[in-house]
Write a protein that holds these residues in place. Structure first.
Motif, PDB file in Angstrom:
ATOM      1  N   ASN A 125       1.798  23.108  -1.582  1.00 18.15           N
ATOM      2  CA  ASN A 125       1.198  21.823  -1.960  1.00 18.15           C
ATOM      3  C   ASN A 125       2.057  20.648  -1.530  1.00 18.15           C
ATOM      4  O   ASN A 125       1.553  19.612  -1.092  1.00 18.15           O
ATOM      5  N   SER A 126       3.383  20.799  -1.673  1.00 18.33           N
ATOM      6  CA  SER A 126       4.277  19.711  -1.287  1.00 18.33           C
ATOM      7  C   SER A 126       4.257  19.493   0.223  1.00 18.33           C
ATOM      8  O   SER A 126       4.373  18.358   0.698  1.00 18.33           O
ATOM      9  N   ILE A 127       4.090  20.584   0.991  1.00 21.08           N
ATOM     10  CA  ILE A 127       3.980  20.445   2.445  1.00 21.08           C
ATOM     11  C   ILE A 127       2.682  19.732   2.807  1.00 21.08           C
ATOM     12  O   ILE A 127       2.656  18.824   3.657  1.00 21.08           O
ATOM     13  N   TRP A 128       1.597  20.133   2.138  1.00 19.91           N
ATOM     14  CA  TRP A 128       0.305  19.500   2.389  1.00 19.91           C
ATOM     15  C   TRP A 128       0.338  18.017   2.050  1.00 19.91           C
ATOM     16  O   TRP A 128      -0.251  17.193   2.750  1.00 19.91           O
ATOM     17  N   ASN A 129       1.034  17.660   0.972  1.00 22.44           N
ATOM     18  CA  ASN A 129       1.114  16.259   0.559  1.00 22.44           C
ATOM     19  C   ASN A 129       1.795  15.380   1.595  1.00 22.44           C
ATOM     20  O   ASN A 129       1.540  14.175   1.655  1.00 22.44           O
ATOM     21  N   LEU A 130       2.679  15.971   2.398  1.00 15.15           N
ATOM     22  CA  LEU A 130       3.366  15.192   3.432  1.00 15.15           C
ATOM     23  C   LEU A 130       2.376  14.582   4.416  1.00 15.15           C
ATOM     24  O   LEU A 130       2.588  13.479   4.937  1.00 15.15           O
ATOM     25  N   PHE A 131       1.283  15.314   4.674  1.00 12.86           N
ATOM     26  CA  PHE A 131       0.320  14.843   5.657  1.00 12.86           C
ATOM     27  C   PHE A 131      -0.477  13.634   5.168  1.00 12.86           C
ATOM     28  O   PHE A 131      -1.131  12.964   5.972  1.00 12.86           O
ATOM     29  N   THR A 132      -0.430  13.352   3.877  1.00 13.31           N
ATOM     30  CA  THR A 132      -1.148  12.177   3.383  1.00 13.31           C
ATOM     31  C   THR A 132      -0.501  10.880   3.851  1.00 13.31           C
ATOM     32  O   THR A 132      -1.117   9.816   3.765  1.00 13.31           O
ATOM     33  N   ALA A 133       0.733  10.964   4.348  1.00 10.17           N
ATOM     34  CA  ALA A 133       1.401   9.776   4.882  1.00 10.17           C
ATOM     35  C   ALA A 133       0.937   9.462   6.296  1.00 10.17           C
ATOM     36  O   ALA A 133       1.118   8.338   6.784  1.00 10.17           O
ATOM     37  N   VAL A 134       0.334  10.454   6.973  1.00  6.95           N
ATOM     38  CA  VAL A 134      -0.052  10.272   8.376  1.00  6.95           C
ATOM     39  C   VAL A 134      -1.073   9.149   8.572  1.00  6.95           C
ATOM     40  O   VAL A 134      -0.891   8.299   9.456  1.00  6.95           O
ATOM     41  N   PRO A 135      -2.176   9.087   7.784  1.00  7.85           N
ATOM     42  CA  PRO A 135      -3.143   8.009   8.008  1.00  7.85           C
ATOM     43  C   PRO A 135      -2.532   6.612   7.898  1.00  7.85           C
ATOM     44  O   PRO A 135      -2.904   5.709   8.658  1.00  7.85           O
ATOM     45  N   VAL A 136      -1.606   6.419   6.973  1.00  7.51           N
ATOM     46  CA  VAL A 136      -0.963   5.111   6.816  1.00  7.51           C
ATOM     47  C   VAL A 136      -0.198   4.744   8.078  1.00  7.51           C
ATOM     48  O   VAL A 136      -0.281   3.614   8.583  1.00  7.51           O
ATOM     49  N   LEU A 137       0.567   5.709   8.602  1.00 11.45           N
ATOM     50  CA  LEU A 137       1.366   5.458   9.796  1.00 11.45           C
ATOM     51  C   LEU A 137       0.489   5.260  11.028  1.00 11.45           C
ATOM     52  O   LEU A 137       0.763   4.401  11.869  1.00 11.45           O
ATOM     53  N   VAL A 138      -0.568   6.057  11.125  1.00 14.90           N
ATOM     54  CA  VAL A 138      -1.452   5.980  12.293  1.00 14.90           C
ATOM     55  C   VAL A 138      -2.168   4.635  12.349  1.00 14.90           C
ATOM     56  O   VAL A 138      -2.288   4.010  13.404  1.00 14.90           O
ATOM     57  N   THR A 139      -2.663   4.178  11.193  1.00 12.87           N
ATOM     58  CA  THR A 139      -3.441   2.936  11.165  1.00 12.87           C
ATOM     59  C   THR A 139      -2.568   1.682  11.131  1.00 12.87           C
ATOM     60  O   THR A 139      -3.092   0.579  11.270  1.00 12.87           O
ATOM     61  N   ALA A 140      -1.254   1.829  10.979  1.00 13.69           N
ATOM     62  CA  ALA A 140      -0.370   0.662  10.886  1.00 13.69           C
ATOM     63  C   ALA A 140      -0.278  -0.100  12.196  1.00 13.69           C
ATOM     64  O   ALA A 140       0.142  -1.266  12.205  1.00 13.69           O
ATOM     65  N   TYR A 141      -0.652   0.529  13.314  1.00 11.94           N
ATOM     66  CA  TYR A 141      -0.503  -0.111  14.618  1.00 11.94           C
ATOM     67  C   TYR A 141      -1.831  -0.477  15.266  1.00 11.94           C
ATOM     68  O   TYR A 141      -1.867  -0.808  16.449  1.00 11.94           O
ATOM     69  N   ILE A 142      -2.935  -0.410  14.532  1.00 13.11           N
ATOM     70  CA  ILE A 142      -4.238  -0.684  15.132  1.00 13.11           C
ATOM     71  C   ILE A 142      -4.353  -2.171  15.491  1.00 13.11           C
ATOM     72  O   ILE A 142      -4.345  -3.037  14.618  1.00 13.11           O
ATOM     73  N   LEU A 183       3.986   1.291   3.783  1.00  7.97           N
ATOM     74  CA  LEU A 183       4.934   2.114   4.540  1.00  7.97           C
ATOM     75  C   LEU A 183       6.116   2.619   3.709  1.00  7.97           C
ATOM     76  O   LEU A 183       6.543   3.766   3.893  1.00  7.97           O
ATOM     77  N   PRO A 184       6.702   1.811   2.803  1.00  8.76           N
ATOM     78  CA  PRO A 184       7.819   2.343   1.996  1.00  8.76           C
ATOM     79  C   PRO A 184       7.440   3.586   1.203  1.00  8.76           C
ATOM     80  O   PRO A 184       8.261   4.507   1.067  1.00  8.76           O
ATOM     81  N   ALA A 185       6.220   3.648   0.682  1.00 10.48           N
ATOM     82  CA  ALA A 185       5.780   4.840  -0.057  1.00 10.48           C
ATOM     83  C   ALA A 185       5.682   6.041   0.870  1.00 10.48           C
ATOM     84  O   ALA A 185       5.948   7.179   0.463  1.00 10.48           O
ATOM     85  N   SER A 186       5.327   5.801   2.132  1.00 11.44           N
ATOM     86  CA  SER A 186       5.278   6.888   3.109  1.00 11.44           C
ATOM     87  C   SER A 186       6.676   7.413   3.399  1.00 11.44           C
ATOM     88  O   SER A 186       6.880   8.627   3.536  1.00 11.44           O
ATOM     89  N   GLY A 198      13.855   3.167  -4.626  1.00 11.63           N
ATOM     90  CA  GLY A 198      14.031   4.610  -4.730  1.00 11.63           C
ATOM     91  C   GLY A 198      12.726   5.332  -5.008  1.00 11.63           C
ATOM     92  O   GLY A 198      11.671   4.993  -4.463  1.00 11.63           O
ATOM     93  N   GLU A 199      12.778   6.311  -5.907  1.00 14.52           N
ATOM     94  CA  GLU A 199      11.595   7.106  -6.231  1.00 14.52           C
ATOM     95  C   GLU A 199      10.575   6.320  -7.051  1.00 14.52           C
ATOM     96  O   GLU A 199       9.474   6.790  -7.299  1.00 14.52           O
ATOM     97  N   GLY A 200      10.971   5.105  -7.469  1.00 13.35           N
ATOM     98  CA  GLY A 200      10.031   4.237  -8.174  1.00 13.35           C
ATOM     99  C   GLY A 200       9.200   3.385  -7.240  1.00 13.35           C
ATOM    100  O   GLY A 200       8.412   2.540  -7.698  1.00 13.35           O
ATOM    101  N   THR A 201       9.337   3.580  -5.926  1.00 12.21           N
ATOM    102  CA  THR A 201       8.560   2.827  -4.948  1.00 12.21           C
ATOM    103  C   THR A 201       7.073   3.119  -5.125  1.00 12.21           C
ATOM    104  O   THR A 201       6.645   4.269  -5.100  1.00 12.21           O
ATOM    105  N   LEU A 202       6.283   2.072  -5.310  1.00 12.02           N
ATOM    106  CA  LEU A 202       4.849   2.224  -5.546  1.00 12.02           C
ATOM    107  C   LEU A 202       4.078   2.277  -4.233  1.00 12.02           C
ATOM    108  O   LEU A 202       4.603   1.930  -3.177  1.00 12.02           O
ATOM    109  N   ASP A 203       2.819   2.728  -4.319  1.00  7.67           N
ATOM    110  CA  ASP A 203       1.980   2.812  -3.117  1.00  7.67           C
ATOM    111  C   ASP A 203       1.856   1.462  -2.425  1.00  7.67           C
ATOM    112  O   ASP A 203       1.819   1.379  -1.206  1.00  7.67           O
TER     113      ASP A 203
END
Length: 458
Positions: free
Chosen positions: A238-255, A63-66, A300-305
């Motif tokens: 591309n940067s806008i598209w990359n934002l959506f890569t955070a969605v699966p992490v957030l969606v699956t965090a509550y399963i 989640l921190p990377a998201s 900060g920006e050094g937060t890993l996946d």
């Protein structure tokens, strides 16, 4: 006519027998012969801890990377929105199940969509939970025995403390964990029996949050942390598209939907399930928001996946190595205690898929033992053979998780077999399906592009 009538009665008796097995609790509420009560129902707090433990697993570390990708304000808003959608989806399942007097997710899917609906749900739970449990074992192996990535060896805690030996090698450590920790915990036939380990698991997650928050606040006062970005930095499509890569992490965090019915069945008062779900989601959302905010503030920006990997270096405070070890040990222990909760649903659904007409697995010790031992062996071997956590995540994928948590509940409410769906329910159902399909598409596209790039580099 007599033969026909006898066949009809036999079919009715068979159907009634199957229904009785489906509705049988995990353990009897009382033992009639002995004249005493064995189990009077799960407590509110025990149910909250079991459901919270189902929710807060390995996903917390992504989640921190998201948040880094989305920015603090949109990231926290997304965590809250997904929590609200999760509550709505669970409420859909619970209302339909109570209306139809149904006691399992698989049974509900079977009632609404027939045999193939039940099979689809059970297969999704098996795929999701097997992948998750393999990930948990890989994490435990990485933390305790170390791992090698891109030719660089990251020492595990035991290796750092005692040096490299055969007894603290990855296969031996995971085998010891499976035999001494997992085997006893997965032997319980009732989910409520895990309430104390679940409470400890939630407490360990809170320990991680407290330590991270404390270090971040100290460094903030010392002026050694940068101001985190509140909103994402957009510099093109591309940067806008990359934002959506955070969605699966957030969606699956509550399963957690695959354990809701098991928890509900064990309650003395089944009307408590809604406040239990709400309390668990508030607790888990608080942990998610605090973890994401303070970890991103700290690194900060050094937060890993996987933010746990950030605790493999100097934190810039006194006794940094001690805090690194505390964080990693507490998280490894947390994952160990989450394992049996997820395993419980895996075993139940695998048994339901393989033996749909047999009596409940809790009443058949031989079947219970064979399935338990087989699953533990498969998960252990997979954790040894699969080289990294990301390979396991790709195997599991986001598909099974979003089917369980959003698409199937939405489909149930849209079919509305029990006549309880409101206009609001149907709007929410369509929203959840769109979100799930979008997150799946982005996840699959991202995986495909990563594989393509790796081949180009090679």
């Amino acid at each position: 006519m007599a033969i026909g009538d006898g066949s009809s009665n036999g079919n009715q008796q068979s159907a009634q027998k199957e229904i009785r097995y489906e509705t049988t609790p995990l353990l009897p509420l009382k033992v009639e012969e002995d004249g005493f009560h064995e189990f009077n129902g799960a407590s509110f707090s025990g149910a909250v801890f079991n459901l919270s433990t189902t929710i807060v697993g390995a996903g917390i570390m992504a989640l921190p990377a998201s948040i880094k990708m989305l920015g603090i304000i949109p990231g926290i808003l997304m965590i809250i929105i997904v929590a609200l959608l999760t509550e709505a989806s669970i409420d859909m399942l619970v209302r339909c199940s109570h209306q139809g007097k149904i006691t399992s997710y698989g049974w509900l899917m079977g009632e609404v969509f027939g045999q193939w609906g039940r099979i689809a749900l059970q297969a999704s739970v098996i795929i999701n939970n097997v992948g998750v449990l393999i990930v948990y074992m890989i994490i435990i192996g990485d933390v305790l025995s170390g791992t090698t990535s891109a030719g660089i060896h990251h020492r595990g805690i035991l290796e750092g403390w005692f040096g490299a030996h055969l007894w603290n090698s990855r296969p031996i450590v995971l085998l010891a964990t499976a035999l001494l920790v997992f085997a006893p915990l997965v032997s319980f036939k009732r989910l409520d029996s895990l309430r104390y380990t679940s409470a400890l698991s939630v407490a360990l997650a809170v320990v991680f949050v407290v330590i991270t928050a404390g270090i971040a606040i100290i460094k903030l006062f010392n002026g050694t942390v940068a101001m985190p970005k509140l909103f994402p930095e957009l510099d093109g499509l591309n940067s806008i598209w990359n934002l959506f890569t955070a969605v699966p992490v957030l969606v699956t965090a509550y399963i957690c939907h695959y354990n809701v019915h098991s928890i509900d069945n064990e309650l003395e008062d089944r009307t408590q399930i809604k406040p239990i779900v709400r309390t668990s989601l508030v607790l888990c959302s608080s942990v998610y928001i605090a973890t994401s905010f303070f970890a991103y503030l700290l690194f900060g920006e050094g937060t890993l996946d996987d933010v746990l990997a950030n605790f493999d270096a100097n934190l810039g405070i006194p006794f940094s190595s001690v805090f690194d070890d505390i964080v990693r040990v507490s998280y490894a222990a947390h994952v160990m205690l989450v394992f049996p909760i997820v395993f419980f649903a895996l075993r139940l659904n695998l048994d339901g898929l393989l033996f749909p007409t047999s009596r409940h697995i809790s009443h058949d010790n031989k079947r219970f033992a064979i399935i338990t031992i087989t699953l533990l062996a498969v998960i252990y071997l997979a954790a040894i053979l699969i080289p990294s956590i990301w390979d396991a995540f790709q195997f599991t994928g986001a598909t099974a998780a979003v089917l369980i948590g959003f698409i199937f509940p939405a489909m149930v409410i849209l079919r509305d077999s029990y006549g309880i769906a409101t206009k609001r329910d149907k709007v929410l159902a369509v929203t959840m399906i769109v979100l799930a399909v979008l997150s799946n598409s982005v996840a699959l596209y991202s995986d495909a592009m990563n594989i393509f790039r790796k081949k180009e580099v090679a």
